[in-house]
Design a protein around this motif. Structure first.
Motif, short mmCIF file in Angstrom:
data_model
loop_
_atom_site.label_atom_id
_atom_site.label_comp_id
_atom_site.label_asym_id
_atom_site.label_seq_id
_atom_site.Cartn_x
_atom_site.Cartn_y
_atom_site.Cartn_z
N HIS A 98 11.98 -12.05 16.59
CA HIS A 98 13.17 -12.75 16.10
C HIS A 98 13.90 -13.56 17.17
O HIS A 98 14.83 -14.30 16.86
CB HIS A 98 14.14 -11.74 15.44
CG HIS A 98 14.88 -12.33 14.27
ND1 HIS A 98 15.50 -11.56 13.31
CD2 HIS A 98 15.12 -13.61 13.90
CE1 HIS A 98 16.08 -12.33 12.41
NE2 HIS A 98 15.87 -13.58 12.75
N TRP A 119 21.39 -14.16 7.39
CA TRP A 119 20.61 -13.31 8.31
C TRP A 119 20.16 -12.09 7.53
O TRP A 119 20.91 -11.15 7.34
CB TRP A 119 21.49 -12.91 9.50
CG TRP A 119 20.73 -12.56 10.73
CD1 TRP A 119 20.40 -11.30 11.17
CD2 TRP A 119 20.20 -13.47 11.71
NE1 TRP A 119 19.71 -11.38 12.35
CE2 TRP A 119 19.57 -12.71 12.71
CE3 TRP A 119 20.20 -14.86 11.83
CZ2 TRP A 119 18.96 -13.27 13.81
CZ3 TRP A 119 19.59 -15.44 12.93
CH2 TRP A 119 18.98 -14.65 13.90
N TYR A 120 18.93 -12.14 7.03
CA TYR A 120 18.38 -11.10 6.15
C TYR A 120 17.61 -10.14 7.04
O TYR A 120 16.47 -10.40 7.43
CB TYR A 120 17.45 -11.80 5.14
CG TYR A 120 17.14 -11.04 3.89
CD1 TYR A 120 17.92 -11.20 2.73
CD2 TYR A 120 16.04 -10.20 3.81
CE1 TYR A 120 17.61 -10.54 1.56
CE2 TYR A 120 15.73 -9.53 2.63
CZ TYR A 120 16.52 -9.71 1.51
OH TYR A 120 16.20 -9.04 0.33
N ASP A 121 18.22 -8.99 7.37
CA ASP A 121 17.71 -8.21 8.50
C ASP A 121 18.30 -6.81 8.49
O ASP A 121 19.45 -6.62 8.08
CB ASP A 121 18.13 -8.94 9.80
CG ASP A 121 17.32 -8.53 11.02
OD1 ASP A 121 16.82 -7.41 11.07
OD2 ASP A 121 17.21 -9.35 11.95
N HIS A 123 18.92 -5.43 11.24
CA HIS A 123 19.72 -5.45 12.47
C HIS A 123 20.65 -6.65 12.49
O HIS A 123 20.40 -7.65 11.81
CB HIS A 123 18.78 -5.49 13.68
CG HIS A 123 17.73 -4.42 13.66
ND1 HIS A 123 16.48 -4.61 13.09
CD2 HIS A 123 17.75 -3.14 14.11
CE1 HIS A 123 15.78 -3.49 13.19
NE2 HIS A 123 16.51 -2.59 13.81
N ASP A 125 21.32 -8.34 15.39
CA ASP A 125 20.84 -9.24 16.45
C ASP A 125 22.01 -9.96 17.13
O ASP A 125 21.91 -11.14 17.47
CB ASP A 125 19.82 -10.24 15.89
CG ASP A 125 18.54 -9.56 15.44
OD1 ASP A 125 18.32 -8.40 15.84
OD2 ASP A 125 17.77 -10.16 14.68
N SER A 223 17.23 -16.91 7.82
CA SER A 223 16.46 -16.23 8.86
C SER A 223 16.10 -14.85 8.33
O SER A 223 16.94 -13.95 8.27
CB SER A 223 17.28 -16.13 10.15
OG SER A 223 16.47 -15.76 11.24
N ASP A 225 14.00 -11.51 8.55
CA ASP A 225 13.23 -10.55 9.34
C ASP A 225 12.60 -9.58 8.35
O ASP A 225 13.31 -8.98 7.54
CB ASP A 225 14.18 -9.83 10.31
CG ASP A 225 13.46 -8.94 11.30
OD1 ASP A 225 12.44 -8.33 10.92
OD2 ASP A 225 13.94 -8.84 12.45
N ASP A 227 11.72 -6.72 8.72
CA ASP A 227 12.23 -5.35 8.79
C ASP A 227 13.50 -5.17 7.95
O ASP A 227 14.01 -4.06 7.82
CB ASP A 227 12.39 -4.86 10.23
CG ASP A 227 13.57 -5.48 10.98
OD1 ASP A 227 14.55 -5.90 10.36
OD2 ASP A 227 13.51 -5.53 12.22
N GLY A 228 14.00 -6.26 7.36
CA GLY A 228 15.09 -6.13 6.39
C GLY A 228 14.63 -5.36 5.17
O GLY A 228 15.42 -4.66 4.52
N GLU A 270 8.88 -11.38 12.64
CA GLU A 270 8.58 -9.97 12.97
C GLU A 270 7.42 -9.39 12.16
O GLU A 270 7.35 -8.17 11.97
CB GLU A 270 9.83 -9.10 12.83
CG GLU A 270 10.96 -9.44 13.81
CD GLU A 270 10.72 -8.99 15.25
OE1 GLU A 270 9.70 -8.31 15.50
OE2 GLU A 270 11.55 -9.31 16.11
#
Length: 298
Positions: A98, A119-121, A123, A125, A223, A225, A227-228, A270
């Motif tokens: 990322h 921010w689709y995650d 975390h 960040d 964005s 990720d 892991d989301g 990721e």
């Protein structure tokens, strides 16, 4: 749509090997064919060249692993994305860890007065070298894009900041460091943790997100990720966190974004095929891209 794909085989923003093969895995899962079947014009620009780096902490800066190589790669990515947007095409970036979001946003944001970011995650960040527990730059891209952190990261593309805190919406967070929690409160960043997603439902979360960004932005970058998503649906990620967004919730989110027609650039990051099960995570990424770019169930 005229879509230009840029692969970024970056694995220097963290320490688990294999995520540099993410762009290849996503291509292997049929991203070009999937989007072409939706009548989009697809141009695959290949991969950004990533320099080599020593996989040890720099003793002069132990909280910024591989800073020089990560910054150089993001400068290249920023130029490539800038050129795609200048040509009136939609940049679709495939990662890679990322940390590449720093370069994507640097290339996109100069074309908008008020760029929004979803921010689709799992975390936030939002770490800097002062708050990061690991020194991994893939935990810092949103902070860097806000102008917080080392100048080598915040000044990618020659300007800072790329985005305003009030133009960000984080969705799916469930693993936030203390410094990130503090920053979210300080800056008033809009966030839907898994608590809010469970409580409100994904339909309400996306309706609110779309309405919020529509009234204050002139373009929106997604964005995403992998892991989301819950590790059950996306096992091939470097930092899995159980209790995540489901496959179906994520499709609904992408379908609603497609209907709203607010997304002007996107990245999917990721994907780590070394940690995956028969390329399941890359296939999930491609399926979500299908929904984002207009694929319907009926």
């Amino acid at each position: 749509m005229n879509i230009s794909i840029i692969g970024v085989p970056m694995d220097l923003g963290q320490t688990r090997r294999g995520v540099d093969m993410g762009p290849s895995a996503i291509r292997y899962a049929g991203v070009v064919e999937r989007l072409e079947s939706l009548n989009h014009d697809i141009e695959d620009l290949g991969d950004i060249q990533i320099g080599r780096a020593e996989r040890v902490q720099d003793v002069t800066n132990p909280k910024l692993r591989n800073l020089k190589a990560v910054a150089e790669a993001n400068e290249k990515l920023a130029s490539a994305v800038d050129e795609v947007v200048t040509r009136g095409r939609f940049p679709l970036v495939l990662g890679g860890d990322h940390s590449i979001a720093i370069g994507t946003l640097a290339g996109v944001a100069k074309h908008y007065k008020n760029l929004g970011v979803i921010w689709y995650d799992a975390h936030g960040d939002l770490n800097t070298e002062e708050t990061s527990p690991s020194g991994n730059i893939h935990g810092m891209p949103l902070a860097a894009s806000l102008g917080l952190g080392h100048p080598a990261l915040t000044m990618i593309g020659g300007y800072s900041p790329k985005v305003k805190p009030e133009n960000i919406v984080i969705i799916g967070a469930r693993a936030l460091d203390e410094g990130e929690k503090q920053l979210i409160k300080e800056k008033g960043i809009k966030i839907y943790t898994m608590h809010e997603v469970d409580r409100l439902g994904m339909t309400k979360v996306m309706e609110e997100t779309i309405a919020y960004l529509k009234e204050r932005t002139d373009g929106v970058h997604l964005s995403l990720d992998l892991d989301g998503l819950d590790p059950h649906d996306a096992p091939g990620v470097g930092t899995p966190v159980i209790g995540g967004l489901t496959y179906r919730e994520s499709h609904l989110a992408m379908e609603m974004l497609a209907e709203a027609q607010i997304i002007t650039s996107a990245e999917f990051v990721e994907v780590n095929p070394i940690l995956d099960e028969r390329n399941k995570t890359a296939a999930t990424a491609v399926a979500l891209m299908g929904s984002l770019f207009g694929e319907k169930l009926v």
